[in-house]
Structures are given as C-alpha cells and as structure tokens.
Design a protein around this motif. Structure first.
Motif, PDB file in Angstrom:
ATOM      1  N   UNK A  28       0.735  -1.410  -0.151  1.00 35.13           N
ATOM      2  CA  UNK A  28       0.053  -0.190  -0.131  1.00 35.13           C
ATOM      3  C   UNK A  28       1.070   1.089  -0.255  1.00 35.13           C
ATOM      4  N   UNK A  29       2.096   1.021  -0.316  1.00 29.95           N
ATOM      5  CA  UNK A  29       2.971   2.443  -0.489  1.00 29.95           C
ATOM      6  C   UNK A  29       3.451   2.970   0.979  1.00 29.95           C
ATOM      7  N   UNK A  30       3.535   1.284   2.503  1.00 29.04           N
ATOM      8  CA  UNK A  30       3.984   2.128   3.851  1.00 29.04           C
ATOM      9  C   UNK A  30       5.315   1.136   3.864  1.00 29.04           C
ATOM     10  N   UNK A  31       6.107   1.529   4.679  1.00 33.03           N
ATOM     11  CA  UNK A  31       7.291   0.852   5.081  1.00 33.03           C
ATOM     12  C   UNK A  31       6.476  -0.068   6.688  1.00 33.03           C
ATOM     13  N   UNK A  32       7.012  -1.053   6.721  1.00 33.58           N
ATOM     14  CA  UNK A  32       6.505  -2.137   7.763  1.00 33.58           C
ATOM     15  C   UNK A  32       7.834  -2.651   8.452  1.00 33.58           C
ATOM     16  N   UNK A  33       7.037  -2.121   9.830  1.00 30.08           N
ATOM     17  CA  UNK A  33       8.161  -1.949  11.304  1.00 30.08           C
ATOM     18  C   UNK A  33       7.754  -3.057  12.150  1.00 30.08           C
ATOM     19  N   UNK A  34       8.244  -4.521  11.624  1.00 27.14           N
ATOM     20  CA  UNK A  34       7.504  -5.587  13.257  1.00 27.14           C
ATOM     21  C   UNK A  34       7.911  -5.356  14.087  1.00 27.14           C
ATOM     22  N   UNK A  35       6.474  -5.079  15.027  1.00 27.39           N
ATOM     23  CA  UNK A  35       6.780  -5.266  16.141  1.00 27.39           C
ATOM     24  C   UNK A  35       5.685  -5.660  16.935  1.00 27.39           C
ATOM     25  N   UNK A  36       6.099  -7.046  17.654  1.00 26.33           N
ATOM     26  CA  UNK A  36       5.202  -7.977  18.434  1.00 26.33           C
ATOM     27  C   UNK A  36       4.107  -7.056  19.127  1.00 26.33           C
ATOM     28  N   UNK A  37       3.343  -8.539  19.472  1.00 30.36           N
ATOM     29  CA  UNK A  37       2.115  -7.568  19.912  1.00 30.36           C
ATOM     30  C   UNK A  37       2.010  -7.943  21.806  1.00 30.36           C
ATOM     31  N   UNK A  38       2.946  -7.979  22.453  1.00 32.50           N
ATOM     32  CA  UNK A  38       2.890  -7.888  23.731  1.00 32.50           C
ATOM     33  C   UNK A  38       3.308  -6.552  23.945  1.00 32.50           C
ATOM     34  N   UNK A  39       3.523  -6.300  25.481  1.00 35.75           N
ATOM     35  CA  UNK A  39       4.078  -4.826  25.906  1.00 35.75           C
ATOM     36  C   UNK A  39       5.323  -5.581  26.852  1.00 35.75           C
ATOM     37  N   UNK A  40       6.166  -5.549  26.190  1.00 34.86           N
ATOM     38  CA  UNK A  40       7.909  -6.215  27.197  1.00 34.86           C
ATOM     39  C   UNK A  40       8.331  -5.171  26.496  1.00 34.86           C
ATOM     40  N   UNK A  41       9.466  -5.054  27.073  1.00 30.89           N
ATOM     41  CA  UNK A  41      10.158  -3.551  26.850  1.00 30.89           C
ATOM     42  C   UNK A  41      11.154  -3.583  25.743  1.00 30.89           C
ATOM     43  N   UNK A  42      11.223  -4.864  24.973  1.00 33.07           N
ATOM     44  CA  UNK A  42      11.737  -4.933  23.863  1.00 33.07           C
ATOM     45  C   UNK A  42      10.949  -4.495  22.517  1.00 33.07           C
ATOM     46  N   UNK A  43       9.661  -4.830  22.928  1.00 32.61           N
ATOM     47  CA  UNK A  43       8.840  -4.384  22.141  1.00 32.61           C
ATOM     48  C   UNK A  43       8.329  -3.066  21.917  1.00 32.61           C
ATOM     49  N   UNK A  44       8.243  -2.997  23.806  1.00 29.85           N
ATOM     50  CA  UNK A  44       8.697  -1.247  23.909  1.00 29.85           C
ATOM     51  C   UNK A  44       9.256   0.177  22.694  1.00 29.85           C
ATOM     52  N   UNK A  45      10.443  -0.552  22.888  1.00 30.45           N
ATOM     53  CA  UNK A  45      11.854  -0.049  22.549  1.00 30.45           C
ATOM     54  C   UNK A  45      11.514  -0.451  20.573  1.00 30.45           C
ATOM     55  N   UNK A  46      11.029  -1.222  20.249  1.00 28.92           N
ATOM     56  CA  UNK A  46      11.586  -1.048  18.711  1.00 28.92           C
ATOM     57  C   UNK A  46      10.706  -0.648  18.606  1.00 28.92           C
ATOM     58  N   UNK A  47       8.550   0.027  19.382  1.00 29.33           N
ATOM     59  CA  UNK A  47       8.672   0.584  18.190  1.00 29.33           C
ATOM     60  C   UNK A  47       8.657   2.277  18.824  1.00 29.33           C
ATOM     61  N   UNK A  48       9.513   2.077  19.955  1.00 25.20           N
ATOM     62  CA  UNK A  48      10.065   4.216  20.334  1.00 25.20           C
ATOM     63  C   UNK A  48      10.948   3.706  19.611  1.00 25.20           C
ATOM     64  N   UNK A  49      11.989   3.354  18.799  1.00 17.84           N
ATOM     65  CA  UNK A  49      13.209   3.760  17.839  1.00 17.84           C
ATOM     66  C   UNK A  49      12.285   3.480  16.761  1.00 17.84           C
TER      67      UNK A  49
END
Length: 378
Positions: A63-84
């Motif tokens: 659809x023209x977007x960049x996709x970044x894999x962020x798992x469903x969980x709210x663990x620190x690694x997922x939040x860090x990936x989203x923050x980045x």
C-alpha cells in the motif's frame, strides 16, 4: 476529492506518520491498510508498526507504507522497537487499546502528538476488567485526540478523561477485486452447493467463535425453524475458542447449522445468502453489517452498541440474548419477500450515507494537519 498534505504544499518535508496496530481485528487492520494507501498517495510518509503476520495478510508495504515488525506484547523489547520506529515521526496514530498503550509507553517523555482510534471497546471480567479500565484511562489522558468509530465510543472516551474525542469517519475498505466478484450471481449456485444449501434458505453469520458473538442465542433460535419446510441452513464463518462447544451442541441437538471455519471469501458467501445474521451481545461499527447492506442481503441484527446508528431502519433489529425474537424475525422475513426487497433498497440508501475511503483519509489527514502545523507566533 484530493487533499494534499499542507506540509508538502508549503514546501516543508513530507509529514511522517507512524500507524501502530496490535494483533488487530479485521476491521482495524483493513482500516490501517486503507489509511496507509490513501496517505501515501497524498505524499505522506507512512510507517506501519504491526506484527509480521499482519503485514503478510494486509500487505501494508504494497500500500506504499514501510512496515516495521513490532510484536503484540507490551514487554520492554517491543516498546523499545516501537520507540525507535517513532523517533522522527511528526505524529503517531494507534489503533485499539493495547496498541495505544504501547504507543503511550513508547512516546513517554516526547512531545509527539498521539492520535488514538477506538474501533471497538475492549472487554474483560473480574480483575482483568479493572486493569482494562486503568489502561483506557492512561491512554485517553495521554492521547492528543481520540477518534471513536461510534458515538458511544466517543462518549466513553470523554467520560474516561479524553481532552478531545471525536467521531471518526471509517469506511468499509473495498475488496481487492477478482473478476468473479464482479458477477456474484455466477458464483451463487456454486457457493450454495458447497455449503449444502440447495433448495433451502441460506442464513449467514460471520465472526470469531467467542462468547460475546451471541452464537448460543443463535443456536437456540434455530430450534424454532426446524419445523419450517424447507429447513433453513445457518452457516457460521469464523474460528475461535467456542468451536468445540458449539459443534457438540449442533450434533447433540441436531441443529441445522454448519461451522465453516475461517474464510477469505466473505463477500461471496454473503452474496449467496438469503439473510445475514448478527446476534452479538456487543458490537461497534460492524464490518459484517456494512458488507451485508452493500451486498443487498437483508440483515437481522441485535440492537446493541453502534449497530442502530450504523444501519438505521435498513435492518431488522432485535434485543440481544433473545432467541425467540431472533427466531421470529427470521421466520417473518423468510415468509415476506416484499419486506426483504424493501430492506435491500433501504440498505443501499443507508450504505450511501457512510463515508468513502477517500473521505476517511481526508478527515484523518485534516486532524494530522491540525496537530502538526507550526503555530504562528503571537
């Protein structure tokens, strides 16, 4: 109507947005794909943060977007990936409660505007219900704007402490077309034969096999029309934790119901049906209700949540958890082709009042522009 982001219109660098999706139900995932496509076409840079399987299903990159894999969980690694992923975003838009909560954690200490869309209300019982209320409060107080897909979701956001809550325009994204979909009448006999509904009415229900969907009530209602000749067949498309329990009831009680599992041909199934059934105990902006009206299939639905606002007088509405009322409405409609035809006509008129994909993208973009425009110095 083409709305070009005023960032690009004023020569600024393109607006960069991050869309955050949790596991995402079908409605919110399709909405994010539609938004990503429309925003990218208008010169907005879009990153979709979602689990990899969501990108496989909805093709955000296509659809023209960049996709970044962020798992469903709210663990620190997922939040860090989203923050980045949100580091240089002009605005973050999260869909659903859990994705919104992750976005709040990821944006902690930053001044990035956060838009939250509530597509449905999250439900739980016991101690978990208290936790969900705390999450809701935390999210709506942190959000710059909360968009609700129904009036009652907007009211709930306001009661929970949102400083700015508005009704969202949410379209039913058009199907990614095959040639056969253009001629549903050709497929109708084939679909009905496959489901075992030759020479008998076919009633179609769609949705995950979970308690709030009201399938217990639907199975109770089918007892009332076992005496009809021919006996209508109910086909339920969806998967979920109640499959075993529902299948046992169907077999033990000899009910005229088939569980057909998860399907990716819902428009074709609906087009082959005589009636669509929505027996839910709760529902926001139901995708099934919209698809049924678009497909000119008379709808019997429960009078709950956002359903009355969505369908107006273009469906038969019955109380939730009332098997007798549901059964009566179905029996009446099957015996009244004129009423069915009237519902089809009203359905087409009602569907014409819903926002288009273009209008949905334009509304969202106007909110983005409002939140990201440089304020003139006074």
């Amino acid at each position: 109507m083409t709305h070009v982001s005023s960032h690009s219109a004023t020569g600024q660098s393109p607006l960069r947005t991050v869309q955050v999706l949790g596991g995402g139900n079908a409605g919110s995932s399709a909405h994010v794909r539609s938004l990503a496509s429309g925003l990218a076409a208008r010169g907005v840079r879009v990153t979709v943060c979602a689990p990899a399987e969501a990108d496989h299903t909805y093709d955000f990159t296509g659809a023209g977007a960049e996709h970044v894999h962020v798992p469903r969980s709210s663990d620190p690694a997922s939040v860090a990936a989203l923050r980045d992923a949100c580091r240089d975003a002009d605005l973050v838009h999260a869909h659903g409660l859990h994705a919104s909560f992750r976005a709040v954690l990821a944006l902690s200490g930053r001044r990035t505007p956060l838009v939250v869309t509530w597509h449905d209300r999250a439900y739980a019982e016991g101690a978990r219900a208290h936790l969900l209320r705390l999450l809701e409060r935390r999210v709506v107080k942190a959000a710059t704007v909360v968009l609700g897909t129904t009036s009652d979701l907007v009211d709930r956001a306001r009661r929970t402490g949102a400083r700015d809550a508005r009704l969202a325009a949410v379209s039913l994204p058009g199907p990614r077309h095959s040639a056969e979909q253009d001629d549903p009448d050709r497929l109708r006999p084939k679909v009905r034969a496959e489901l075992g509904a030759i020479g008998r009415p076919l009633l179609m229900a769609v949705g995950s096999l979970e308690r709030h969907r009201g399938y217990d009530t639907l199975l109770d209602a089918t007892r009332a029309w076992r005496g009809l000749d021919p006996v209508p067949l109910v086909a339920i498309a969806g998967e979920g934790p109640l499959r075993g329990e529902l299948q046992r009831r169907i077999e033990d009680e000899g009910l005229p119901v088939r569980l057909v599992g998860r399907r990716d041909d819902i428009p074709e199934l609906l087009a082959a049906a005589d009636l669509a059934l929505l027996p839910s105990g709760r529902e926001a902006r139901s995708v099934l209700a919209q698809e049924a009206l678009h497909a000119r299939v008379p709808l019997v639905a429960t009078r709950v949540g956002g359903i009355p606002e969505l369908v107006g007088d273009a469906a038969e509405l019955v109380p939730a958890a009332d098997a007798e009322a549901l059964a009566d409405a179905v029996v009446r409609l099957l015996a009244d082709p004129e009423r069915c035809e009237l519902l089809r006509e009203k359905g087409v008129r009602q569907a014409a009042t819903w926002p288009t994909e273009d209008e949905t993208v334009a509304q969202v973009l106007s909110v983005y522009d409002e939140l990201t425009q440089p304020r003139p110095l006074i």
